[in-house]
Design a protein around this motif. Structure first.
Motif, PDB file in Angstrom:
ATOM      1  N   THR A 248      21.554  28.598  43.958  1.00  0.00           N
ATOM      2  CA  THR A 248      20.795  27.455  43.448  1.00  0.00           C
ATOM      3  C   THR A 248      19.949  27.847  42.246  1.00  0.00           C
ATOM      4  O   THR A 248      19.770  27.064  41.312  1.00  0.00           O
ATOM      5  N   GLU A 251      22.060  27.770  39.234  1.00  0.00           N
ATOM      6  CA  GLU A 251      22.301  26.389  38.840  1.00  0.00           C
ATOM      7  C   GLU A 251      21.085  25.787  38.147  1.00  0.00           C
ATOM      8  O   GLU A 251      21.215  24.966  37.226  1.00  0.00           O
ATOM      9  N   THR A 252      19.889  26.225  38.570  1.00  0.00           N
ATOM     10  CA  THR A 252      18.647  25.706  37.989  1.00  0.00           C
ATOM     11  C   THR A 252      18.355  26.342  36.633  1.00  0.00           C
ATOM     12  O   THR A 252      17.967  25.657  35.682  1.00  0.00           O
ATOM     13  N   VAL A 255      21.340  25.457  32.787  1.00  0.00           N
ATOM     14  CA  VAL A 255      21.533  24.012  32.967  1.00  0.00           C
ATOM     15  C   VAL A 255      22.975  23.590  32.713  1.00  0.00           C
ATOM     16  O   VAL A 255      23.406  22.524  33.166  1.00  0.00           O
ATOM     17  N   CYS A 284      12.819  31.378  40.502  1.00  0.00           N
ATOM     18  CA  CYS A 284      13.014  30.987  39.102  1.00  0.00           C
ATOM     19  C   CYS A 284      11.796  31.334  38.253  1.00  0.00           C
ATOM     20  O   CYS A 284      11.931  31.810  37.116  1.00  0.00           O
TER      21      CYS A 284
END
Length: 395
Positions: A248, A251-252, A255, A284
């Protein structure tokens, strides 16, 4: 010439083990022939990612030393890019999850398979990395934590959904986050592929060619995720958490990354959702801070390297100028020496000429003296003859 490895197909998966083994051996045999003929590029010399085509076992290390010793300071890892990410779920046992990355070499001719996963520290850390019994057992569900059995379902029945009440927050172990990698198409890569074939690929993440994360960036993310939660907790920071958080976060952070499905069975065991800690945002944030600091460090290091290179360039130029001046001075001394030798030769020639002239003069003087003596003798002879003539006339 780039030889792409064979991609597993449904017909390939239906082959029996003997035929698949023979096919892999045949493929490796032809690759070795092509390598011997120079028709296949040599694997990149990038430790911690690519292995030689003759290597039998994948590279196997914990995340921290792998990142710090092989990835962080290696500038070539910035040129290796992540093509896609696969999240895998094992079919048996505790439904262990892991991530598979495909990483392209700087010349785009080779691909590295990298598997990242979380285990509980214990006796399994140094088992065969492609051993399917690492986390599974056909009769009882186990977790790779200190070599002990961890029943996931009530009454130890893996067919009945539900989490055992024995899983409390006290079920904690030191996490053993592992990296396994090898060059795709070699024996070691085939062993990693076998591990993936025994699991189900539940979702993928692909990156556009212009926005792919580098292997260095991926290493930073894996390292920070491991450092964020260094403890394996059955109910929050287990293998499901690690796979979900890294997947995740990618994915964050990137972009342009495109997942293939919106919903998948990740983070579940026999249909039961396993609780995991929500850490994507924190990871992140730490990643951005680390990359900013690393970018500054890299910029400073590159600036220092440029300054050092400029200093070395100036020193080389000064040395070359000094050598040029020394060479010019040596040539000037050589010319002066040659001129001096020429002058000495001319002086010797002049001296020889003078000596010759002196010898000629001496010879001329000697001839002159001889002539004078001859003239004097003739005069004396004439006088004698002249005196004798009147006496003869008188007779």
């Amino acid at each position: 010439m780039h030889i792409s490895p064979l991609t597993p197909t449904s017909s390939y998966m239906k082959m029996d083990l003997h035929k698949r083994t023979m096919l892999r051996k045949l493929r490796r045999f032809f690759r070795r022939i092509l390598c011997a003929l120079g028709m296949v590029p040599v694997h990149p010399k990038i430790g911690g990612l690519f292995t030689a085509y003759g290597t039998l076992s994948p590279f196997h290390f914990s995340v921290e030393p792998w990142y710090l010793d092989y990835i962080l300071k290696n500038p070539h890892t910035y040129d290796c890019t992540v093509v896609d990410v696969g999240r895998y779920k094992e079919k048996n046992g505790v439904k262990h999850e892991f991530l598979r990355f495909e990483i392209s070499s700087p010349d785009k001719c080779h691909t590295c398979i990298l598997i990242a996963e979380r285990n509980g520290a214990g006796g399994n850390a140094h088992r065969d990395p492609c051993d399917s019994t690492r986390t599974t057992d056909n009769n009882a569900s186990t977790d790779t934590v200190s070599g002990s059995v961890a029943p996931l379902c009530a009454n130890g029945d893996s067919t009945k959904p539900g989490l055992s009440s024995s899983f409390s927050s006290s079920s904690r172990w030191a996490a053993d986050d592992l990296i396994r990698c090898a060059t795709l198409g070699c024996t070691a890569g085939d062993r990693l592929e076998e591990k993936c074939k025994r699991a189900t690929r539940i979702c993928t993440l692909t990156f556009s060619e212009k926005a792919r994360p580098s292997a260095n960036e991926l290493g930073t993310l894996l390292y920070l995720t491991s450092k964020l939660e260094p403890t394996y907790t059955v109910t929050s920071t287990q293998c499901y958490w690690y796979a979900k958080t890294v997947f995740t976060a990618l994915e964050t952070l990137f972009v342009d990354a495109k997942p293939n499905v919106a919903k998948h069975p990740g983070g579940t065991c026999y249909g039961v959702s396993v609780p995991t800690k929500e850490s994507v945002g924190e990871v992140c944030d730490k990643y951005r801070e680390a990359r900013d600091a690393l970018a500054l460090e890299v910029a400073n290091r590159r600036g220092l390297e440029r300054e050092q290179a400029e200093e070395r360039r100036r020193e080389r130029e000064q040395l070359q100028a000094a050598e040029t001046r020394a060479q010019a001075a040596e040539e000037e001394r050589q010319r002066e020496h040659e001129q001096l030798q020429a002058a000495e030769a001319r002086a010797r020639a002049a001296e020889e000429e003078r000596q010759t002239e002196r010898e000629r003069r001496l010879a001329a003087d000697e001839r002159a003296r001889a002539a004078e003596e001859e003239i004097a003798r003739l005069r004396k002879f004439n006088e004698t003859v002249w005196r004798a003539t009147p006496s003869t006339q008188q007779l």
